[in-house]
Design a protein around this motif. Structure first.
Motif, PDB file in Angstrom:
ATOM      1  N   THR A 110       0.848  -1.188   0.000  1.00  0.00           N
ATOM      2  CA  THR A 110       0.000   0.000   0.000  1.00  0.00           C
ATOM      3  C   THR A 110       0.888   1.244   0.000  1.00  0.00           C
ATOM      4  O   THR A 110       1.753   1.397   0.849  1.00  0.00           O
ATOM      5  CB  THR A 110      -0.916   0.012   1.237  1.00  0.00           C
ATOM      6  OG1 THR A 110      -1.707  -1.177   1.233  1.00  0.00           O
ATOM      7  CG2 THR A 110      -1.835   1.226   1.214  1.00  0.00           C
ATOM      8  N   VAL A 111       0.660   2.096  -0.993  1.00  0.00           N
ATOM      9  CA  VAL A 111       1.516   3.262  -1.240  1.00  0.00           C
ATOM     10  C   VAL A 111       0.644   4.509  -1.266  1.00  0.00           C
ATOM     11  O   VAL A 111      -0.468   4.491  -1.807  1.00  0.00           O
ATOM     12  CB  VAL A 111       2.259   3.118  -2.580  1.00  0.00           C
ATOM     13  CG1 VAL A 111       3.163   4.319  -2.840  1.00  0.00           C
ATOM     14  CG2 VAL A 111       3.063   1.826  -2.617  1.00  0.00           C
ATOM     15  N   CYS A 112       1.144   5.582  -0.691  1.00  0.00           N
ATOM     16  CA  CYS A 112       0.417   6.855  -0.690  1.00  0.00           C
ATOM     17  C   CYS A 112       1.263   7.926  -1.366  1.00  0.00           C
ATOM     18  O   CYS A 112       2.479   7.993  -1.161  1.00  0.00           O
ATOM     19  CB  CYS A 112       0.091   7.262   0.745  1.00  0.00           C
ATOM     20  SG  CYS A 112      -0.922   8.758   0.859  1.00  0.00           S
ATOM     21  N   ALA A 113       0.633   8.764  -2.188  1.00  0.00           N
ATOM     22  CA  ALA A 113       1.336   9.871  -2.856  1.00  0.00           C
ATOM     23  C   ALA A 113       0.335  10.974  -3.140  1.00  0.00           C
ATOM     24  O   ALA A 113      -0.872  10.730  -3.208  1.00  0.00           O
ATOM     25  CB  ALA A 113       1.996   9.404  -4.152  1.00  0.00           C
ATOM     26  N   GLU A 114       0.846  12.202  -3.317  1.00  0.00           N
ATOM     27  CA  GLU A 114      -0.068  13.304  -3.618  1.00  0.00           C
ATOM     28  C   GLU A 114      -0.669  13.090  -5.006  1.00  0.00           C
ATOM     29  O   GLU A 114      -0.079  12.430  -5.859  1.00  0.00           O
ATOM     30  CB  GLU A 114       0.628  14.658  -3.456  1.00  0.00           C
ATOM     31  CG  GLU A 114       1.745  14.954  -4.422  1.00  0.00           C
ATOM     32  CD  GLU A 114       1.254  15.709  -5.643  1.00  0.00           C
ATOM     33  OE1 GLU A 114       0.095  16.135  -5.670  1.00  0.00           O
ATOM     34  OE2 GLU A 114       2.051  15.852  -6.577  1.00  0.00           O
ATOM     35  N   PRO A 115      -1.885  13.626  -5.256  1.00  0.00           N
ATOM     36  CA  PRO A 115      -2.647  13.244  -6.449  1.00  0.00           C
ATOM     37  C   PRO A 115      -1.946  13.457  -7.785  1.00  0.00           C
ATOM     38  O   PRO A 115      -1.999  12.569  -8.649  1.00  0.00           O
ATOM     39  CB  PRO A 115      -3.909  14.117  -6.343  1.00  0.00           C
ATOM     40  CG  PRO A 115      -4.087  14.328  -4.875  1.00  0.00           C
ATOM     41  CD  PRO A 115      -2.688  14.452  -4.323  1.00  0.00           C
ATOM     42  N   LEU A 116      -1.304  14.603  -8.005  1.00  0.00           N
ATOM     43  CA  LEU A 116      -0.675  14.855  -9.300  1.00  0.00           C
ATOM     44  C   LEU A 116       0.459  13.869  -9.548  1.00  0.00           C
ATOM     45  O   LEU A 116       0.575  13.288 -10.632  1.00  0.00           O
ATOM     46  CB  LEU A 116      -0.148  16.294  -9.372  1.00  0.00           C
ATOM     47  CG  LEU A 116       0.502  16.685 -10.710  1.00  0.00           C
ATOM     48  CD1 LEU A 116      -0.530  16.680 -11.826  1.00  0.00           C
ATOM     49  CD2 LEU A 116       1.150  18.065 -10.614  1.00  0.00           C
ATOM     50  N   LEU A 144      -3.519  14.265  -0.279  1.00  0.00           N
ATOM     51  CA  LEU A 144      -2.720  15.430   0.105  1.00  0.00           C
ATOM     52  C   LEU A 144      -2.105  15.268   1.489  1.00  0.00           C
ATOM     53  O   LEU A 144      -1.294  16.091   1.908  1.00  0.00           O
ATOM     54  CB  LEU A 144      -3.580  16.692   0.059  1.00  0.00           C
ATOM     55  CG  LEU A 144      -3.948  17.179  -1.353  1.00  0.00           C
ATOM     56  CD1 LEU A 144      -4.894  18.362  -1.278  1.00  0.00           C
ATOM     57  CD2 LEU A 144      -2.707  17.555  -2.148  1.00  0.00           C
ATOM     58  N   HIS A 145      -2.471  14.197   2.195  1.00  0.00           N
ATOM     59  CA  HIS A 145      -1.837  13.928   3.486  1.00  0.00           C
ATOM     60  C   HIS A 145      -0.370  13.543   3.312  1.00  0.00           C
ATOM     61  O   HIS A 145       0.366  13.480   4.290  1.00  0.00           O
ATOM     62  CB  HIS A 145      -2.580  12.818   4.232  1.00  0.00           C
ATOM     63  CG  HIS A 145      -3.920  13.248   4.743  1.00  0.00           C
ATOM     64  ND1 HIS A 145      -4.079  14.261   5.656  1.00  0.00           N
ATOM     65  CD2 HIS A 145      -5.175  12.806   4.443  1.00  0.00           C
ATOM     66  CE1 HIS A 145      -5.369  14.434   5.914  1.00  0.00           C
ATOM     67  NE2 HIS A 145      -6.048  13.569   5.193  1.00  0.00           N
ATOM     68  N   THR A 213      -2.423  28.714 -10.059  1.00  0.00           N
ATOM     69  CA  THR A 213      -1.590  28.306  -8.926  1.00  0.00           C
ATOM     70  C   THR A 213      -2.134  27.026  -8.310  1.00  0.00           C
ATOM     71  O   THR A 213      -3.327  26.930  -8.000  1.00  0.00           O
ATOM     72  CB  THR A 213      -1.549  29.409  -7.852  1.00  0.00           C
ATOM     73  OG1 THR A 213      -0.959  30.589  -8.414  1.00  0.00           O
ATOM     74  CG2 THR A 213      -0.727  28.970  -6.655  1.00  0.00           C
ATOM     75  N   ASP A 214      -1.239  26.056  -8.147  1.00  0.00           N
ATOM     76  CA  ASP A 214      -1.557  24.801  -7.469  1.00  0.00           C
ATOM     77  C   ASP A 214      -1.202  24.974  -5.995  1.00  0.00           C
ATOM     78  O   ASP A 214      -0.048  25.211  -5.647  1.00  0.00           O
ATOM     79  CB  ASP A 214      -0.736  23.677  -8.118  1.00  0.00           C
ATOM     80  CG  ASP A 214      -0.721  22.400  -7.305  1.00  0.00           C
ATOM     81  OD1 ASP A 214      -1.534  22.255  -6.387  1.00  0.00           O
ATOM     82  OD2 ASP A 214       0.133  21.534  -7.608  1.00  0.00           O
ATOM     83  N   ASN A 215      -2.192  24.853  -5.122  1.00  0.00           N
ATOM     84  CA  ASN A 215      -1.975  25.099  -3.693  1.00  0.00           C
ATOM     85  C   ASN A 215      -1.523  23.858  -2.918  1.00  0.00           C
ATOM     86  O   ASN A 215      -1.574  23.857  -1.691  1.00  0.00           O
ATOM     87  CB  ASN A 215      -3.267  25.627  -3.052  1.00  0.00           C
ATOM     88  CG  ASN A 215      -3.545  27.062  -3.451  1.00  0.00           C
ATOM     89  OD1 ASN A 215      -2.659  27.784  -3.879  1.00  0.00           O
ATOM     90  ND2 ASN A 215      -4.798  27.463  -3.330  1.00  0.00           N
ATOM     91  N   THR A 216      -1.063  22.823  -3.620  1.00  0.00           N
ATOM     92  CA  THR A 216      -0.658  21.597  -2.930  1.00  0.00           C
ATOM     93  C   THR A 216       0.350  21.882  -1.834  1.00  0.00           C
ATOM     94  O   THR A 216       0.231  21.414  -0.704  1.00  0.00           O
ATOM     95  CB  THR A 216      -0.065  20.588  -3.930  1.00  0.00           C
ATOM     96  OG1 THR A 216      -1.086  20.198  -4.844  1.00  0.00           O
ATOM     97  CG2 THR A 216       0.463  19.357  -3.215  1.00  0.00           C
ATOM     98  N   ASN A 248      -5.407  21.232  -5.774  1.00  0.00           N
ATOM     99  CA  ASN A 248      -4.380  20.235  -6.067  1.00  0.00           C
ATOM    100  C   ASN A 248      -3.963  20.344  -7.517  1.00  0.00           C
ATOM    101  O   ASN A 248      -4.606  21.027  -8.324  1.00  0.00           O
ATOM    102  CB  ASN A 248      -4.856  18.814  -5.724  1.00  0.00           C
ATOM    103  CG  ASN A 248      -6.008  18.358  -6.603  1.00  0.00           C
ATOM    104  OD1 ASN A 248      -5.856  18.171  -7.807  1.00  0.00           O
ATOM    105  ND2 ASN A 248      -7.176  18.169  -5.993  1.00  0.00           N
ATOM    106  N   GLY A 249      -2.886  19.653  -7.845  1.00  0.00           N
ATOM    107  CA  GLY A 249      -2.300  19.776  -9.167  1.00  0.00           C
ATOM    108  C   GLY A 249      -3.165  19.256 -10.293  1.00  0.00           C
ATOM    109  O   GLY A 249      -3.097  19.762 -11.424  1.00  0.00           O
TER     110      GLY A 249
END
Length: 332
Positions: A110-116, A144-145, A213-216, A248-249
């Motif tokens: 199980t892997v987590c990463a930001e959406p973009l 985004l966590h 602007t991407d607010n990530t 987000n991106g």
């Protein structure tokens, strides 16, 4: 009495047990108080249920049901042992489920990463990992966590355990005490726009266009946006600039692709769009970010080789810096 003594069973205990199938038929028949209902639940005939119950009564030497013309009634003995038998079956099911889940989980990561990053960098490459490890199953969470809010965290081994995550590709500072961190991708931002956005140069975009602007990374106090890019590029930041912010991106990417303005993005994350011409780079100036992408996992090595294999594969896929060394800006 220690735990081992409490949970151990006498030698030869299986010889003292009647067939488990007979006990299972008895449990269903006693619970439903009907051979016909038990047969329906077990997908067998009422005669099969009756045969198993009769054989069980003969082996145990005790009557379990009182037979009537069209119904049966569990005896007091049957009702007294039913709860303990049900507890035993429940414990057996739990033990078998745990064994099965451990076998299945051996090759699950199980892997987590930001959406973009998850969508534009990781997913298009996953087929190469599966080519190496066809037995693997990657469960990817886009969240985004996985973006830092401050140096040093919040990333802990207990947080990983609670979330059921084996490793995360974190966008941030790379400072994670008591965690293992490997740099994966350096980030430097360049301005891009859709070919039909109506502005041909970055100067025209700054003077007349919308700035997306991407607010990530806005979860932290760091700033690497249009003002900082303009300063690095030697361009005046327009006093009447129209900045449109996205959470987000992926949202910012869609707005850019539909011609709504220019966007600052890591070019490695939009390589496909740049190569196909659906996006164009407006300047060669790249703004280095203090945030980069890191592979982060608990410090202690995972006992499952699939996690190590995925970590090593990520490093093999890792990209060089997209721009200059941090603290510098490339020439226009």
């Amino acid at each position: 009495m220690n735990e081992h003594t409490r949970t151990s069973l006498p030698a030869g205990f299986m010889r003292r047990l009647p067939p488990l199938v007979a006990l299972a038929y008895f449990e269903v028949a006693a619970r439903t108080r009907s051979f016909a209902a038990a047969a329906k639940e077990l997908s067998v005939t009422p005669a099969a249920v009756s045969h198993q119950i009769k054989a069980l009564e003969e082996q145990l030497g005790v009557a379990l049901f009182i037979r009537h013309h069209r119904r049966v009634t569990p005896t007091a003995t049957a009702l007294s042992i039913l709860p303990r038998l049900q507890d035993g079956f429940a414990a057996l099911v739990d033990a078998v489920d745990e064994l099965r889940s451990q076998g299945e989980a051996r090759n699950v990561i199980t892997v987590c990463a930001e959406p973009l990053f998850a969508t534009k960098w990781l997913v298009p490459r996953l087929h190469r990992f599966y080519a190496r490890h066809p037995e693997a199953e990657v469960r990817l969470q886009a969240s985004l966590h996985s973006v830092d809010t401050a140096p040093g965290g919040p990333v802990t081994a207990s947080a990983f355990s609670r979330a059921g995550i084996d490793l995360t590709i974190r966008f941030g500072y790379g400072q994670y005490p008591d965690m293992h961190s490997s740099p994966l991708l350096e980030v430097a931002l360049v301005p891009v726009a859709a070919p039909g956005a109506g502005r041909n140069t970055i100067t025209e975009v700054l003077d007349n266009g919308a700035l997306l602007t991407d607010n990530t990374a806005g979860r932290s106090s760091e700033r690497f946006g249009w003002r900082e890019w303009c300063e690095a590029a030697g361009e005046p930041f327009p006093a009447d600039a129209r900045e449109h912010h996205f959470g987000n991106g992926l949202l910012a990417l869609e707005a850019t692709l539909t011609g709504q303005g220019a966007w600052l993005v890591c070019p490695e994350l939009v390589k496909t769009e740049l190569a196909s011409g659906t996006l164009r780079r407006l300047s060669e100036v790249a703004l280095p970010c203090r945030f980069h992408y890191f592979i982060v996992s608990p410090e202690r090595a995972s006992p499952r080789s699939i996690v190590t294999d995925f970590h090593d594969w990520l490093l093999d896929e890792g990209c060089p810096a997209n721009g200059p060394e941090p603290g510098t800006a490339s020439a226009r």
